[in-house]
Write a protein that holds these residues in place. Structure first.
Motif, PDB file in Angstrom:
ATOM      1  N   UNK A  17       3.022  -9.951  -2.681  1.00  0.00           N
ATOM      2  CA  UNK A  17       4.313  -9.273  -2.822  1.00  0.00           C
ATOM      3  C   UNK A  17       4.447  -8.549  -4.165  1.00  0.00           C
ATOM      4  N   UNK A  18       3.428  -8.678  -5.015  1.00  0.00           N
ATOM      5  CA  UNK A  18       3.504  -8.103  -6.354  1.00  0.00           C
ATOM      6  C   UNK A  18       3.640  -6.590  -6.389  1.00  0.00           C
ATOM      7  N   UNK A  19       2.795  -5.832  -5.666  1.00  0.00           N
ATOM      8  CA  UNK A  19       2.901  -4.370  -5.739  1.00  0.00           C
ATOM      9  C   UNK A  19       4.277  -3.844  -5.328  1.00  0.00           C
ATOM     10  N   UNK A  20       4.832  -4.383  -4.255  1.00  0.00           N
ATOM     11  CA  UNK A  20       6.146  -3.930  -3.802  1.00  0.00           C
ATOM     12  C   UNK A  20       7.219  -4.260  -4.833  1.00  0.00           C
ATOM     13  N   UNK A  21       7.191  -5.484  -5.366  1.00  0.00           N
ATOM     14  CA  UNK A  21       8.196  -5.883  -6.352  1.00  0.00           C
ATOM     15  C   UNK A  21       8.116  -5.016  -7.599  1.00  0.00           C
ATOM     16  N   UNK A  22       6.893  -4.709  -8.036  1.00  0.00           N
ATOM     17  CA  UNK A  22       6.719  -3.866  -9.230  1.00  0.00           C
ATOM     18  C   UNK A  22       7.281  -2.470  -8.992  1.00  0.00           C
ATOM     19  N   UNK A  23       6.958  -1.876  -7.872  1.00  0.00           N
ATOM     20  CA  UNK A  23       7.428  -0.518  -7.598  1.00  0.00           C
ATOM     21  C   UNK A  23       8.939  -0.486  -7.429  1.00  0.00           C
ATOM     22  N   UNK A  24       9.499  -1.507  -6.804  1.00  0.00           N
ATOM     23  CA  UNK A  24      10.952  -1.563  -6.682  1.00  0.00           C
ATOM     24  C   UNK A  24      11.609  -1.724  -8.049  1.00  0.00           C
ATOM     25  N   UNK A  25      11.012  -2.546  -8.914  1.00  0.00           N
ATOM     26  CA  UNK A  25      11.569  -2.748 -10.254  1.00  0.00           C
ATOM     27  C   UNK A  25      11.475  -1.491 -11.100  1.00  0.00           C
ATOM     28  N   UNK A  26      10.477  -0.641 -10.839  1.00  0.00           N
ATOM     29  CA  UNK A  26      10.324   0.579 -11.639  1.00  0.00           C
ATOM     30  C   UNK A  26      11.537   1.488 -11.532  1.00  0.00           C
ATOM     31  N   UNK A  64      -4.285   3.786 -11.055  1.00  0.00           N
ATOM     32  CA  UNK A  64      -3.807   2.463 -11.473  1.00  0.00           C
ATOM     33  C   UNK A  64      -3.614   1.650 -10.204  1.00  0.00           C
ATOM     34  N   UNK A  65      -4.459   0.658 -10.004  1.00  0.00           N
ATOM     35  CA  UNK A  65      -4.425  -0.166  -8.804  1.00  0.00           C
ATOM     36  C   UNK A  65      -3.540  -1.374  -9.051  1.00  0.00           C
ATOM     37  N   UNK A  66      -2.667  -1.675  -8.085  1.00  0.00           N
ATOM     38  CA  UNK A  66      -1.749  -2.810  -8.205  1.00  0.00           C
ATOM     39  C   UNK A  66      -2.112  -3.889  -7.194  1.00  0.00           C
ATOM     40  N   UNK A  67      -2.371  -5.114  -7.687  1.00  0.00           N
ATOM     41  CA  UNK A  67      -2.593  -6.240  -6.799  1.00  0.00           C
ATOM     42  C   UNK A  67      -1.376  -7.126  -6.765  1.00  0.00           C
ATOM     43  N   UNK A  68      -1.398  -8.118  -5.868  1.00  0.00           N
ATOM     44  CA  UNK A  68      -2.572  -8.622  -5.229  1.00  0.00           C
ATOM     45  C   UNK A  68      -3.394  -9.520  -6.150  1.00  0.00           C
ATOM     46  N   UNK A  69      -4.290 -10.259  -5.496  1.00  0.00           N
ATOM     47  CA  UNK A  69      -5.112 -11.211  -6.242  1.00  0.00           C
ATOM     48  C   UNK A  69      -6.204 -10.491  -7.025  1.00  0.00           C
ATOM     49  N   UNK A  70      -6.715 -11.169  -8.062  1.00  0.00           N
ATOM     50  CA  UNK A  70      -7.633 -10.522  -8.991  1.00  0.00           C
ATOM     51  C   UNK A  70      -8.980 -10.207  -8.352  1.00  0.00           C
ATOM     52  N   UNK A 114      -0.843  15.287  -8.229  1.00  0.00           N
ATOM     53  CA  UNK A 114      -0.553  14.253  -9.227  1.00  0.00           C
ATOM     54  C   UNK A 114      -1.714  14.072 -10.198  1.00  0.00           C
ATOM     55  N   UNK A 115      -1.385  13.757 -11.431  1.00  0.00           N
ATOM     56  CA  UNK A 115      -2.383  13.379 -12.433  1.00  0.00           C
ATOM     57  C   UNK A 115      -2.747  11.906 -12.289  1.00  0.00           C
ATOM     58  N   UNK A 116      -1.708  11.088 -12.063  1.00  0.00           N
ATOM     59  CA  UNK A 116      -1.861   9.637 -11.977  1.00  0.00           C
ATOM     60  C   UNK A 116      -1.497   9.200 -10.563  1.00  0.00           C
ATOM     61  N   UNK A 117      -2.341   8.359  -9.972  1.00  0.00           N
ATOM     62  CA  UNK A 117      -2.074   7.811  -8.649  1.00  0.00           C
ATOM     63  C   UNK A 117      -1.998   6.298  -8.751  1.00  0.00           C
ATOM     64  N   UNK A 118      -0.902   5.742  -8.276  1.00  0.00           N
ATOM     65  CA  UNK A 118      -0.721   4.297  -8.224  1.00  0.00           C
ATOM     66  C   UNK A 118      -1.074   3.834  -6.813  1.00  0.00           C
ATOM     67  N   UNK A 119      -2.025   2.915  -6.737  1.00  0.00           N
ATOM     68  CA  UNK A 119      -2.549   2.459  -5.443  1.00  0.00           C
ATOM     69  C   UNK A 119      -2.181   0.991  -5.214  1.00  0.00           C
ATOM     70  N   UNK A 120      -1.260   0.696  -4.296  1.00  0.00           N
ATOM     71  CA  UNK A 120      -0.928  -0.703  -4.008  1.00  0.00           C
ATOM     72  C   UNK A 120      -1.990  -1.360  -3.124  1.00  0.00           C
ATOM     73  N   UNK A 121      -2.375  -2.568  -3.523  1.00  0.00           N
ATOM     74  CA  UNK A 121      -3.311  -3.365  -2.713  1.00  0.00           C
ATOM     75  C   UNK A 121      -2.699  -4.765  -2.566  1.00  0.00           C
ATOM     76  N   UNK A 122      -1.814  -4.939  -1.606  1.00  0.00           N
ATOM     77  CA  UNK A 122      -1.097  -6.216  -1.464  1.00  0.00           C
ATOM     78  C   UNK A 122      -1.919  -7.255  -0.704  1.00  0.00           C
ATOM     79  N   UNK A 123      -3.035  -7.637  -1.308  1.00  0.00           N
ATOM     80  CA  UNK A 123      -3.967  -8.554  -0.651  1.00  0.00           C
ATOM     81  C   UNK A 123      -3.920  -9.922  -1.314  1.00  0.00           C
TER      82      UNK A 123
END
Length: 300
Positions: free
Chosen positions: A41-50, A109-115, A20-29
């Motif tokens: 719950x943000x990373x899961x919801x985003x990936x499901x919506x994609x 591209x890291x997906x949170x989770x809190x800032x 892969x060129x781009x890796x999306x990394x979920x961090x549901x913290x």
């Protein structure tokens, strides 16, 4: 929590992590949120919506996902799995999880989770890259407190931790700070793009990017930086902010005029009766992928 989808958009676009060129990394913290909770719950919801995104990008006039390999990495620092993971320990876990991906040459591209997660992400970039870089922060809040609610790794302190690393920043769309932050911004001459001033200046994008003194930038997006009319599903909403076209115009010019070495998208807290926020966040991630690909010769 449901298992994370193994792909972004759909199975037709899935790419193995190794190629892969781009890796999306979920961090549901989530541990330090102080108003509306739910960003774990943000990373899961985003990936499901994609899954509802079109392959074709109308702006870029092509199907980006067939020209760029996109993979989903295994989630790390999942607070539903390890509820006792402290913010301090989380930062170390995130740094250790991001660093090998950068060393493998991935655009992450890291997906949170809190800032607060961003402190670990940026520490990994500082370890991986020898050249200086600026952190461009889209956010409603300054996040420059030294400590909040007993932790220096609270989500309200993340940009202070970036400053502690000696990394300059460009905060954009800021419209909520405390006195401590106001004093720090003045004393350190941080080039904040205040939301109310941005709205009065048609040239704000060029002027904002011109303040960046490094060629490379890391982009952190707290989704409350966007107008809550298009992004209501966040933990600490504020009136004002960037609309969709302002967001994409700023991002495209940022990618065009600087080398963006990575991104994160934080603080999506899905609403139970609306999919607007997660779908908009998913489309924003697809835009980040498209702009990166365009500026690196992967698109026509």
């Amino acid at each position: 929590m449901a298992p994370f989808p193994p792909h972004f958009i759909d199975a037709e676009t899935a790419t193995p992590l190794e190629t892969a060129d781009v890796v999306i990394l979920p961090v549901p913290y989530e541990a330090t949120t102080t108003y509306r909770k739910g960003c774990q719950h943000g990373p899961l919801a985003l990936l499901q919506a994609s899954d509802q995104l079109e392959h074709y990008d109308v702006e870029l006039r092509q199907a980006t996902c067939f020209k760029v390999g996109i993979a989903i990495a295994e989630a790390i620092a999942d607070s539903s799995v390890d509820p006792d993971l402290t913010p301090e320990a989380m930062v170390d876990v995130v740094k250790a999880g991001v660093l090998p991906l950068l060393q493998a040459g991935k655009f992450v591209i890291t997906l949170g989770g809190e800032h607060g997660i961003t402190a670990g992400v940026v520490a990994a970039y500082q370890a991986a890259f020898t050249e200086p870089f600026t952190v461009v922060q889209i956010d409603a809040h300054g996040d420059l407190r030294h400590s909040y609610c007993g932790s220096i790794y609270n989500h309200a302190c993340v940009m202070r931790r970036v400053m502690d690393l000696g990394i300059p920043s460009l905060p954009v769309a800021i419209r909520s700070i405390c006195q401590e932050e106001a004093d720090l911004i003045a004393s350190q001459k941080i080039p904040v793009q205040w939301d109310h001033e941005r709205g009065q200046d048609p040239d704000w994008i060029e002027e904002a990017i011109a303040t960046i003194t490094t060629e490379s930038v890391f982009l952190t997006i707290d989704l409350d930086g966007l107008d809550p009319a298009i992004m209501p599903g966040v933990g600490t909403p504020q009136p004002g902010g960037l609309n969709w076209n302002q967001t994409t115009q700023f991002l495209r010019q940022l990618f065009t005029n600087r080398r963006v070495i990575g991104c994160d998208v934080m603080e999506l807290a899905p609403l139970s009766d609306s999919v607007v926020s997660e779908f908009t966040a998913a489309k924003l991630v697809y835009k980040l992928i498209g702009y990166h690909a365009l500026c690196n010769g992967r698109l026509d």
